[in-house]
Design a protein around this motif. Sequence first.
Motif, PDB file in Angstrom:
ATOM      1  N   TYR A  42      -2.006  -1.239  -3.856  1.00 23.47           N
ATOM      2  CA  TYR A  42      -3.277  -0.239  -3.270  1.00 23.47           C
ATOM      3  C   TYR A  42      -2.819   1.113  -2.806  1.00 23.47           C
ATOM      4  N   PHE A  43      -3.402   2.137  -2.982  1.00 18.43           N
ATOM      5  CA  PHE A  43      -3.291   3.457  -2.575  1.00 18.43           C
ATOM      6  C   PHE A  43      -4.091   3.816  -1.586  1.00 18.43           C
ATOM      7  N   SER A  44      -3.640   4.733  -0.563  1.00 17.83           N
ATOM      8  CA  SER A  44      -4.235   5.188   0.623  1.00 17.83           C
ATOM      9  C   SER A  44      -4.115   6.685   0.889  1.00 17.83           C
ATOM     10  N   TYR A  45      -5.248   7.483   0.742  1.00 14.56           N
ATOM     11  CA  TYR A  45      -4.990   9.029   0.998  1.00 14.56           C
ATOM     12  C   TYR A  45      -4.865   9.000   2.695  1.00 14.56           C
ATOM     13  N   SER A  46      -4.239  10.047   2.971  1.00 17.58           N
ATOM     14  CA  SER A  46      -4.007  10.446   4.430  1.00 17.58           C
ATOM     15  C   SER A  46      -3.680  11.718   4.712  1.00 17.58           C
ATOM     16  N   ASP A  47      -4.690  12.289   5.638  1.00 15.93           N
ATOM     17  CA  ASP A  47      -4.416  13.805   6.050  1.00 15.93           C
ATOM     18  C   ASP A  47      -3.149  13.994   6.966  1.00 15.93           C
ATOM     19  N   GLN A  48      -3.099  14.945   7.668  1.00 11.85           N
ATOM     20  CA  GLN A  48      -2.176  15.112   8.542  1.00 11.85           C
ATOM     21  C   GLN A  48      -2.296  15.030   9.945  1.00 11.85           C
ATOM     22  N   ASP A  49      -3.548  14.873  10.485  1.00  4.88           N
ATOM     23  CA  ASP A  49      -3.980  15.379  11.764  1.00  4.88           C
ATOM     24  C   ASP A  49      -4.952  14.318  12.126  1.00  4.88           C
ATOM     25  N   ASP A  50      -5.226  12.945  11.589  1.00  6.68           N
ATOM     26  CA  ASP A  50      -5.983  12.113  12.122  1.00  6.68           C
ATOM     27  C   ASP A  50      -5.241  11.217  13.020  1.00  6.68           C
ATOM     28  N   ILE A  54       0.737  -1.263  -0.065  1.00 10.47           N
ATOM     29  CA  ILE A  54       0.001   0.114   0.053  1.00 10.47           C
ATOM     30  C   ILE A  54       0.855   1.118  -0.078  1.00 10.47           C
ATOM     31  N   ALA A  55       0.557   2.138  -1.006  1.00 12.53           N
ATOM     32  CA  ALA A  55       1.221   3.522  -0.956  1.00 12.53           C
ATOM     33  C   ALA A  55       0.227   4.545  -0.024  1.00 12.53           C
ATOM     34  N   ILE A  56       0.818   5.060   0.854  1.00 13.62           N
ATOM     35  CA  ILE A  56       0.089   5.858   1.754  1.00 13.62           C
ATOM     36  C   ILE A  56       0.470   7.160   1.052  1.00 13.62           C
ATOM     37  N   GLN A  64      -0.200   0.064  12.509  1.00 12.00           N
ATOM     38  CA  GLN A  64      -1.284  -0.773  11.425  1.00 12.00           C
ATOM     39  C   GLN A  64      -0.895  -2.459  11.481  1.00 12.00           C
ATOM     40  N   SER A  65      -1.915  -3.190  11.715  1.00  9.87           N
ATOM     41  CA  SER A  65      -1.927  -4.673  11.537  1.00  9.87           C
ATOM     42  C   SER A  65      -1.617  -5.146  10.277  1.00  9.87           C
ATOM     43  N   HIS A  66      -1.720  -4.220   9.121  1.00 10.91           N
ATOM     44  CA  HIS A  66      -1.322  -4.341   7.756  1.00 10.91           C
ATOM     45  C   HIS A  66      -0.091  -3.678   7.727  1.00 10.91           C
ATOM     46  N   SER A  67       1.204  -4.294   7.685  1.00  8.98           N
ATOM     47  CA  SER A  67       2.495  -3.767   7.852  1.00  8.98           C
ATOM     48  C   SER A  67       3.127  -3.556   6.367  1.00  8.98           C
ATOM     49  N   ASN A  68       2.776  -3.877   5.153  1.00  4.32           N
ATOM     50  CA  ASN A  68       3.376  -3.660   4.092  1.00  4.32           C
ATOM     51  C   ASN A  68       2.869  -2.231   3.288  1.00  4.32           C
ATOM     52  N   TRP A  69       3.356  -1.229   3.877  1.00  2.00           N
ATOM     53  CA  TRP A  69       3.057   0.030   3.508  1.00  2.00           C
ATOM     54  C   TRP A  69       4.367   0.939   3.399  1.00  2.00           C
ATOM     55  N   GLU A  70       4.161   1.813   2.449  1.00  7.76           N
ATOM     56  CA  GLU A  70       5.300   2.850   2.458  1.00  7.76           C
ATOM     57  C   GLU A  70       4.501   4.223   2.384  1.00  7.76           C
ATOM     58  N   VAL A  71       5.121   5.133   2.648  1.00  7.15           N
ATOM     59  CA  VAL A  71       4.426   6.731   2.866  1.00  7.15           C
ATOM     60  C   VAL A  71       5.287   7.687   1.896  1.00  7.15           C
ATOM     61  N   TRP A  72       4.333   8.353   0.935  1.00  8.31           N
ATOM     62  CA  TRP A  72       4.952   9.343   0.096  1.00  8.31           C
ATOM     63  C   TRP A  72       4.274  10.378   0.444  1.00  8.31           C
ATOM     64  N   ALA A  73       5.128  11.472   1.051  1.00 14.01           N
ATOM     65  CA  ALA A  73       4.531  12.632   1.767  1.00 14.01           C
ATOM     66  C   ALA A  73       4.866  13.903   0.805  1.00 14.01           C
ATOM     67  N   SER A  74       3.890  14.584   0.556  1.00 14.25           N
ATOM     68  CA  SER A  74       4.051  15.878  -0.469  1.00 14.25           C
ATOM     69  C   SER A  74       3.738  16.854   0.487  1.00 14.25           C
ATOM     70  N   ASP A  75       4.423  17.955   0.729  1.00  7.86           N
ATOM     71  CA  ASP A  75       4.445  18.913   1.453  1.00  7.86           C
ATOM     72  C   ASP A  75       4.166  20.283   0.419  1.00  7.86           C
TER      73      ASP A  75
END
Length: 351
Positions: A133-141, A49-51, A72-83
């Motif tokens: 898979y791709f997951s959106y994320s906000d910065q404050d949840d 999963i790409a976060i 996360q119980s699903h541990s195969n993820w990586e984070v792409w942060a765009s500031d």
Amino acid sequence: MNQVNRMISNDRHYIVDHHEQHGVTAPNMVVKSDVFKGAPITVSAAPKIAILLCTYHGQNFLAEQLDSFEAQSHSNWEVWASDDGSRDATHDILASYQQKWGEERLSVHFGPAEGFSANFLSLTCKADIEADYFSYSDQDDIWEEDKLQRAVDWLNSVPADIPALYCSRTRLVNSENQDIGLSPLFQKKPGFSNALMQNIGGGNTMVFNSAARTLLRQACSEVSVLTHDWWIYMVISGCGGRVFYDAYPSLRYRQHEGNIVGMNSNWLARFSRIRMLLQGNFREWNDQHIEALQKMRHMLTPENRIILDRLAQSRDRWFLPRLIGLKRAGIYRQTMLGNMGLIVAALFKKI
């Protein structure tokens, strides 16, 4: 991508009971979760999963958001942060976690500095992000520990070549992470006729598959829309994809004075929406959405092209043909109060 060949009836897109109606298996995958209680599926490796995390002046709550990824119980993820040009400690926090996790687990990029929606869409279209898979994320949840796993469990049930979008209800918390309620529970089936009138899933809950991402990359070239999450709901439902709304609140949605977009389910927010409707804001949003959808109409299913055309043509007609045309378009919102608002909007030519 041949969207016509991938069409499935809306009744099959909507999954009423996710404990009983998922019999599709994924090759080489084993999933055990209380989300779906069908036959176990066998797996060699968990889906990647790409976060897609967008930040802007997020120093107050960003660390808690990142910690919830790690839990996360699903541990195969990586984070792409765009500031988008933060001038607070956001970059320092990201750098600290990058040092902790490694650059292969967290990469940091510059956003387009054109607002949160453009930032998320730019990440969605970024060619070098590869994942299942791709997951959106906000910065404050704060994500519940099974957030990704619940999405994976449903997405695994969808054939890989069909665009699929998971979204969910949220638990509302204040700035101190204290419970203050739940987001509205939507019970009508998702679909394009609904997506034209409202968004049912917050972007912070959305997870989608690679077929959906390919579709979005084709559709979001230089598009101007109100919000990225509403646009994605319209595109995936409009092109014959599957949309699943999970009634389980998968994250803690923080409400604070710095929210760019917060939960709008209280009575003050409802009155504010009525005022905006009467002032013409809702009609302007529809102008924007219809223009964007017309640019990609060749990607819509034949049925949804008809719905879009009926909406576009009827809203500018005089009184009686306008009401008949909008009725034939089949547009709807999720609640009785929302549909009463649509009737008022139709009467006063505000759709």
